[in-house]
Design an enzyme around this catalytic site. Structure first.
Site, short mmCIF file in Angstrom:
data_model
loop_
_atom_site.label_atom_id
_atom_site.label_comp_id
_atom_site.label_asym_id
_atom_site.label_seq_id
_atom_site.Cartn_x
_atom_site.Cartn_y
_atom_site.Cartn_z
N ASN A 14 0.87 -1.19 0.00
CA ASN A 14 0.00 0.00 0.00
C ASN A 14 0.90 1.23 0.00
O ASN A 14 1.47 1.59 1.03
CB ASN A 14 -0.89 -0.04 1.26
CG ASN A 14 -1.69 1.23 1.44
OD1 ASN A 14 -1.80 2.06 0.53
ND2 ASN A 14 -2.26 1.40 2.63
N TRP A 15 1.02 1.86 -1.17
CA TRP A 15 1.95 2.99 -1.29
C TRP A 15 1.42 4.26 -0.63
O TRP A 15 2.15 5.24 -0.49
CB TRP A 15 2.22 3.29 -2.77
CG TRP A 15 2.96 2.22 -3.50
CD1 TRP A 15 3.43 1.03 -2.99
CD2 TRP A 15 3.35 2.23 -4.89
NE1 TRP A 15 4.07 0.31 -3.97
CE2 TRP A 15 4.03 1.03 -5.15
CE3 TRP A 15 3.17 3.14 -5.93
CZ2 TRP A 15 4.54 0.72 -6.41
CZ3 TRP A 15 3.68 2.83 -7.18
CH2 TRP A 15 4.36 1.63 -7.41
N LYS A 16 0.15 4.29 -0.32
CA LYS A 16 -0.48 5.52 0.23
C LYS A 16 -0.20 6.68 -0.73
O LYS A 16 -0.13 6.46 -1.94
CB LYS A 16 0.01 5.79 1.66
CG LYS A 16 -0.13 4.52 2.53
CD LYS A 16 0.05 4.75 3.99
CE LYS A 16 -0.11 3.42 4.74
NZ LYS A 16 -0.08 3.57 6.17
N GLY A 182 2.35 2.15 10.93
CA GLY A 182 3.34 3.22 10.85
C GLY A 182 4.04 3.51 12.16
O GLY A 182 4.75 4.51 12.28
N GLY A 243 2.77 -1.13 4.37
CA GLY A 243 2.77 0.30 4.06
C GLY A 243 4.19 0.81 3.82
O GLY A 243 4.75 0.63 2.74
N GLY A 244 4.77 1.42 4.84
CA GLY A 244 6.09 2.04 4.73
C GLY A 244 7.13 1.16 4.03
O GLY A 244 7.83 1.63 3.12
P1 PGA Z 1 2.77 0.27 7.77
O1 PGA Z 1 1.31 0.53 7.15
O2 PGA Z 1 3.29 -1.00 7.15
O3 PGA Z 1 3.57 1.48 7.38
O4 PGA Z 1 2.60 0.14 9.23
C1 PGA Z 1 0.42 -0.51 6.89
C2 PGA Z 1 -0.84 0.03 6.26
O5 PGA Z 1 -1.22 1.17 6.57
O6 PGA Z 1 -1.49 -0.65 5.45
#
Ligand code: PGA
Length: 264
Positions: A14-16, A182, A243-244
């Site tokens: 998930n690149w956001k 995060g 995510g990150g």
């Molecule tokens: P993270 O995010 O791996 O940066 O904790 C996960 C997500 O929001 O899907």
């Protein structure tokens, strides 16, 4: 019974709101080269990326032209089909770009955009209408955890999200404790398994044994190359929503290759 069926693990990035369309092309190309070098077998682990909307066309063109073994999807979808909804994106548009998946109900949508359980449910229906597999995100905040324990909120969110859908559908569930997203502080594999098992019980109850047995449940929240193996050993955890770490090519490639470094 539900754990005797083999579910192809899914590692989803998930690149956001990161990487523009040029950066997206470079990233996907390099990811694909790495997968080819590692003789990645797409039938053993599925890899998917979730770029911002504005990258989807570029990513689709690259993946389809070079037949890359990478799936892709969007980070959100409108619950509406079309019309006067400024800024919204219809499931029809995403299906037209060959998206296979769409993330729905991510905690950042629920918190920053006040998305309700009803809206999440409407979005799930909108995705299914266009044969997009929803990745339904559920998870408790630190406050929920303290007040209600770990499974209660994710279970209630999943029940609300899948109410009234047919039992033959292709869905994915992502358990993402909000406190782990995060933060660098992931849940333990045991915690993830406990909630994943409770979520699978909801799937059995709502959609029946067969759908529950084939539905993948992902863990998300501070997943890294150094902790992925522990999650993947759990019987009810079928992958990760990253995510990150999905923005770091070396780290993400290493997460995808979790089987190699732990001998799973
Ligand atoms: P993270 O995010 O791996 O940066 O904790 C996960 C997500 O929001 O899907």
């Amino acid at each position: 019974m539900t754990n005797s069926v083999r579910r192809t693990p899914l590692i989803a990035g998930n690149w956001k709101m990161n990487l523009d369309h040029l950066q997206a092309i470079a990233f996907v190309q390099k990811l694909a080269w790495g997968l080819a070098d590692a003789k990645h077998d797409a039938s053993s682990v599925e890899v998917a990326v979730f770029p911002p909307f504005t990258d989807l066309r570029s990513v689709q063109t690259l993946i389809s032209a070079d037949k890359l073994p990478i799936a892709f999807g969007a980070q959100d979808v409108s619950e509406h089909e079309s019309g006067a909804y400024t800024g919204e994106i219809s499931g029809a548009f995403l299906a037209g770009l060959d998206c296979r998946y769409v993330i729905i109900g991510h905690s950042e949508r629920r918190t920053l955009h006040a998305e309700s359980d009803e809206q999440v449910a409407a979005k799930v229906k909108a995705a299914l209408k266009h044969n997009l597999a929803p990745i339904i995100c559920v998870g408790e905040t630190a406050e929920d955890l303290e007040k209600h324990g770990q499974s209660a909120v994710p279970v209630a969110q999943l029940k609300a999200a899948i109410e009234g859908i047919s039992s033959t559908v292709d869905i994915v569930v992502a358990y993402e404790p909000v406190w782990a997203i995060g933060s660098g502080q992931a849940a333990t594999p045991e915690q993830a398994e406990q909630v994943a098992a409770a979520l699978r019980a909801v799937l059995v109850e709502t959609l029946g044994e067969d759908v529950a047995a084939k539905t993948r449940i992902l863990y998300g929240g501070s997943v890294k190359a150094s902790n992925i193996a522990g999650f993947m050993r759990e019987p009810n955890v079928d992958g990760a929503l990253v995510g990150g770490a999905s923005l770091d090519l070396t780290e993400f490639s290493s997460i995808v290759r979790y089987q190699k470094h732990v001998g799973l």
